[in-house]
Design a protein around this motif. Structure first.
Motif, short mmCIF file in Angstrom:
data_model
loop_
_atom_site.label_atom_id
_atom_site.label_comp_id
_atom_site.label_asym_id
_atom_site.label_seq_id
_atom_site.Cartn_x
_atom_site.Cartn_y
_atom_site.Cartn_z
N GLN A 122 20.56 -26.60 15.81
CA GLN A 122 20.50 -25.91 14.52
C GLN A 122 21.75 -25.08 14.26
O GLN A 122 22.33 -24.50 15.18
CB GLN A 122 19.26 -25.01 14.46
N SER A 123 22.15 -25.05 13.00
CA SER A 123 23.37 -24.33 12.61
C SER A 123 23.20 -22.83 12.78
O SER A 123 22.10 -22.29 12.68
CB SER A 123 23.71 -24.64 11.14
N GLN A 124 24.34 -22.16 13.04
CA GLN A 124 24.38 -20.71 13.16
C GLN A 124 25.67 -20.21 12.53
O GLN A 124 26.68 -20.93 12.49
CB GLN A 124 24.34 -20.27 14.62
N PRO A 125 25.69 -18.97 12.05
CA PRO A 125 26.95 -18.39 11.58
C PRO A 125 27.88 -18.13 12.76
O PRO A 125 27.50 -18.27 13.92
CB PRO A 125 26.51 -17.08 10.90
N THR A 126 29.12 -17.76 12.45
CA THR A 126 30.09 -17.47 13.50
C THR A 126 29.54 -16.42 14.46
O THR A 126 29.02 -15.39 14.05
CB THR A 126 31.41 -16.97 12.88
N VAL A 127 29.66 -16.71 15.75
CA VAL A 127 29.16 -15.80 16.79
C VAL A 127 30.26 -14.79 17.11
O VAL A 127 31.36 -15.18 17.52
CB VAL A 127 28.75 -16.58 18.05
N GLU A 128 29.99 -13.52 16.92
CA GLU A 128 30.97 -12.47 17.19
C GLU A 128 30.54 -11.69 18.43
O GLU A 128 29.39 -11.25 18.54
CB GLU A 128 31.09 -11.53 15.99
N GLU A 185 36.19 -8.78 33.82
CA GLU A 185 35.50 -10.03 33.54
C GLU A 185 34.82 -9.96 32.17
O GLU A 185 34.25 -8.94 31.80
CB GLU A 185 34.46 -10.33 34.62
N GLY A 186 34.88 -11.06 31.46
CA GLY A 186 34.21 -11.15 30.16
C GLY A 186 33.24 -12.31 30.15
O GLY A 186 33.52 -13.38 30.70
N VAL A 187 32.08 -12.10 29.55
CA VAL A 187 31.04 -13.13 29.51
C VAL A 187 30.71 -13.44 28.06
O VAL A 187 30.46 -12.53 27.26
CB VAL A 187 29.78 -12.68 30.27
N ILE A 188 30.70 -14.73 27.72
CA ILE A 188 30.32 -15.18 26.38
C ILE A 188 28.99 -15.92 26.50
O ILE A 188 28.89 -16.92 27.21
CB ILE A 188 31.39 -16.13 25.79
N ASN A 189 27.97 -15.41 25.83
CA ASN A 189 26.65 -16.04 25.82
C ASN A 189 26.35 -16.58 24.43
O ASN A 189 26.55 -15.89 23.43
CB ASN A 189 25.55 -15.04 26.21
N VAL A 190 25.86 -17.80 24.37
CA VAL A 190 25.46 -18.42 23.10
C VAL A 190 24.09 -19.05 23.29
O VAL A 190 23.85 -19.74 24.29
CB VAL A 190 26.48 -19.49 22.64
N THR A 191 23.19 -18.80 22.34
CA THR A 191 21.85 -19.41 22.37
C THR A 191 21.79 -20.51 21.33
O THR A 191 22.11 -20.29 20.16
CB THR A 191 20.76 -18.36 22.09
N MET A 241 35.11 -22.80 20.68
CA MET A 241 34.12 -23.64 20.01
C MET A 241 33.16 -24.19 21.07
O MET A 241 33.58 -24.56 22.18
CB MET A 241 34.78 -24.80 19.27
N LEU A 242 31.88 -24.23 20.72
CA LEU A 242 30.87 -24.83 21.59
C LEU A 242 30.24 -25.99 20.83
O LEU A 242 29.72 -25.81 19.73
CB LEU A 242 29.80 -23.81 21.98
N MET A 243 30.27 -27.18 21.41
CA MET A 243 29.70 -28.38 20.79
C MET A 243 28.40 -28.74 21.51
O MET A 243 28.37 -28.79 22.75
CB MET A 243 30.69 -29.54 20.85
N ALA A 244 27.34 -28.97 20.73
CA ALA A 244 26.04 -29.35 21.28
C ALA A 244 25.61 -30.66 20.63
O ALA A 244 25.62 -30.78 19.40
CB ALA A 244 25.01 -28.26 21.04
N ASN A 248 26.11 -30.31 16.57
CA ASN A 248 26.57 -29.15 15.81
C ASN A 248 27.63 -28.44 16.61
O ASN A 248 27.72 -28.60 17.84
CB ASN A 248 25.41 -28.20 15.51
N GLU A 249 28.47 -27.64 15.92
CA GLU A 249 29.51 -26.85 16.56
C GLU A 249 29.30 -25.38 16.24
O GLU A 249 28.87 -25.03 15.13
CB GLU A 249 30.90 -27.29 16.08
N TYR A 250 29.64 -24.53 17.20
CA TYR A 250 29.46 -23.09 17.05
C TYR A 250 30.79 -22.40 17.35
O TYR A 250 31.39 -22.61 18.41
CB TYR A 250 28.37 -22.58 18.00
N ARG A 251 31.24 -21.58 16.42
CA ARG A 251 32.52 -20.87 16.56
C ARG A 251 32.25 -19.48 17.10
O ARG A 251 31.35 -18.78 16.63
CB ARG A 251 33.23 -20.80 15.21
N ILE A 252 33.06 -19.08 18.10
CA ILE A 252 32.90 -17.77 18.73
C ILE A 252 34.19 -16.98 18.57
O ILE A 252 35.28 -17.51 18.78
CB ILE A 252 32.55 -17.91 20.23
N VAL A 253 34.06 -15.71 18.18
CA VAL A 253 35.20 -14.81 18.00
C VAL A 253 35.04 -13.65 18.97
O VAL A 253 33.97 -13.02 19.03
CB VAL A 253 35.28 -14.29 16.55
N LEU A 254 36.12 -13.35 19.75
CA LEU A 254 36.09 -12.26 20.72
C LEU A 254 36.90 -11.08 20.21
O LEU A 254 37.89 -11.24 19.49
CB LEU A 254 36.66 -12.72 22.07
N SER A 255 36.49 -9.87 20.62
CA SER A 255 37.21 -8.66 20.22
C SER A 255 37.07 -7.61 21.31
O SER A 255 36.01 -7.50 21.96
CB SER A 255 36.66 -8.12 18.90
#
Length: 430
Positions: A213-219, A228-234, A294-297, A304-311
């Motif tokens: 399922q589609s999701q907005p940009t993950v921030e 260390e940095g961890v990126i989690n996407v559901t 980008m995460l492709m599932a 679908n693809e999910y875009r992730i932005v880090l800050s």
């Protein structure tokens, strides 16, 4: 002659419960006769003792009062059927009757849930397919009361019941178009019945196949340089999708590191359509926050693809306003602007609360105009100028007339006003 019977029409009673039935006539009766299913015809009088087993006896205020009733201590299953009371009044030769249907309660033998078959077989459906449900309770007496739920949502549309060989079958049906959120929900059919101590519940779990399922940009915020940095996407998908990370132009399969070994992906963890995917950065650099993640599932239903932005900044805190709050603010601003406009309009036109002020201004302006008229007191023709010490009663002082000083006194208290009549010249005859 009309005979009243209580209860009326039909009554449901459990086995071994007591039951009282009363038939009444509008006058004294001579004969009270009842017919109980499984017991035959019985003539009752108030003076008669109970039956041999003590289960049946007369009930009422007496034949003189027109009462012909029966008290059953314990209902038997054989009492299921039509009860009749036949009364013969004192002045009649024929019986008058009334009847009642005794339903001896019997719990349903079984409760079952039926659904149409999904396109993938059995209870497995695809998103958008139509689900048809039927719940059936067999051999209950009377018919069971059925209720259908999808999780906690009531979905029953119609109830049907019919009798077969003195036993009732109850049914309830429902239908709906399935969405991905219906995955893993439980169809519940609950049967309540007078003969049951607790309801009978039957369950059936749904499985829905749907693409990621589609999701907005993950921030993601709060990363610290050098740590260390961890990126989690559901991701929501069923069946389990295959995951591939893409960092700038580099593709990383789940469970593998990147070429520099600074980035490490994990195998997706989850179940029942909910999957958690993680990417770890061993030591966050400033350049990491500038990369494209980008995460492709992908599964058999789609991708679908999910875009992730880090800050490195902390997560911003703001006030989330719902639609109702926004509408309230807009309405408040419009009302305030309307009030300001009305005040300006009323002030400019002298309306409403500014009307009195406008009248006062007009009266003041009128008084000033009237006081500006010149009033010259007749005096000596030889006098070219008035004594400046004399105050004319009609000359406004300070912008207003003085209505009090009507005498010829000076303001400073002097009274030596020149009498103009004394200086007038008169012609005398020669």
């Amino acid at each position: 002659m009309f005979i009243n019977i209580e209860p009326r029409g039909e009554t449901a009673v459990k086995i071994d419960e007591s039951l009282q039935i009363l038939c009444t006539a509008p006058q004294e009766i001579r004969v009270c006769r009842v017919e109980i299913p499984g017991e035959g015809s019985i003539v009752l009088t108030p003076s008669d003792p109970p039956s041999e087993d003590g289960n049946i006896e007369y009930f009422g205020k007496g034949l003189i009062a027109g009462d012909c009733g029966v008290r059953i201590a314990k209902v038997k299953e054989s009492y299921h059927g039509i009860f009749k009371c036949s009364l013969t009044t004192k002045n009649a030769r024929q019986e008058s009757t009334a009847s009642l249907n005794i339903v001896v309660a019997k719990p349903p033998e079984s409760v079952e849930i039926f659904t149409n078959s999904g396109s993938l077989g059995g209870n497995v459906f695809r998103k958008g397919e139509k689900l048809e449900i039927s719940c059936k309770a067999k051999s209950g007496r009377p018919a069971a009361n059925l209720t259908l739920f999808l999780d906690e949502e009531p979905i029953g549309e119609e109830r049907i019941s019919y009798d077969m060989n003195r036993n009732a079958i109850a049914m309830q049906n429902a239908s709906r178009s399935l969405d991905w959120t219906d995955n893993n929900k439980v169809i519940r059919c609950i049967a309540n019945h007078i003969a049951l101590r607790e309801p009978i519940i039957q369950n059936k779990t749904l499985e829905i196949f749907y693409p990621p399922q589609s999701q907005p940009t993950v921030e993601r915020f709060g990363y610290i340089i050098g740590q260390e940095g961890v990126i989690n996407v559901t991701v929501y998908a069923n069946p389990r999708p295959r995951f591939i990370w893409r960092v700038n132009n580099e593709r990383i399969e789940e469970g593998r590191p990147d070429e520099s070994n600074r980035l490490q992906t994990t195998t997706a963890i989850g179940d029942k359509g909910v999957w958690s995917v993680t990417l770890k950065i061993l030591s966050v650099q400033k350049s990491d926050t500038e990369k494209e993640y980008m995460l492709m599932a992908t599964n058999n239903e789609g991708s679908n693809e999910y875009r992730i932005v880090l800050s490195t900044s902390s997560e911003p805190t703001g006030v989330d306003l719902d639609a109702g709050s926004i509408i309230g603010i807009v309405v408040g601003v419009l009302v305030l602007l309307l009030i300001i406009f009305l005040v300006i309009f009323a002030r400019a036109t002298g309306r409403w609360c500014f009307a009195a002020r406008r009248r006062g201004d007009e009266e003041t302006a009128g008084d000033v105009g009237a006081g500006s008229e010149a009033h010259i007191t007749p005096g000596d023709e030889d006098e070219d100028q008035e004594d400046p010490r004399i105050i004319d009663e009609k000359v406004p002082q300070g912008g207003q007339e003085n209505p009090i000083h009507t005498s010829t006194e000076y303001v400073n208290g002097r009274t030596d006003i020149k009498d103009t009549k004394k200086d007038e010249k008169t012609d005398t005859p020669v």
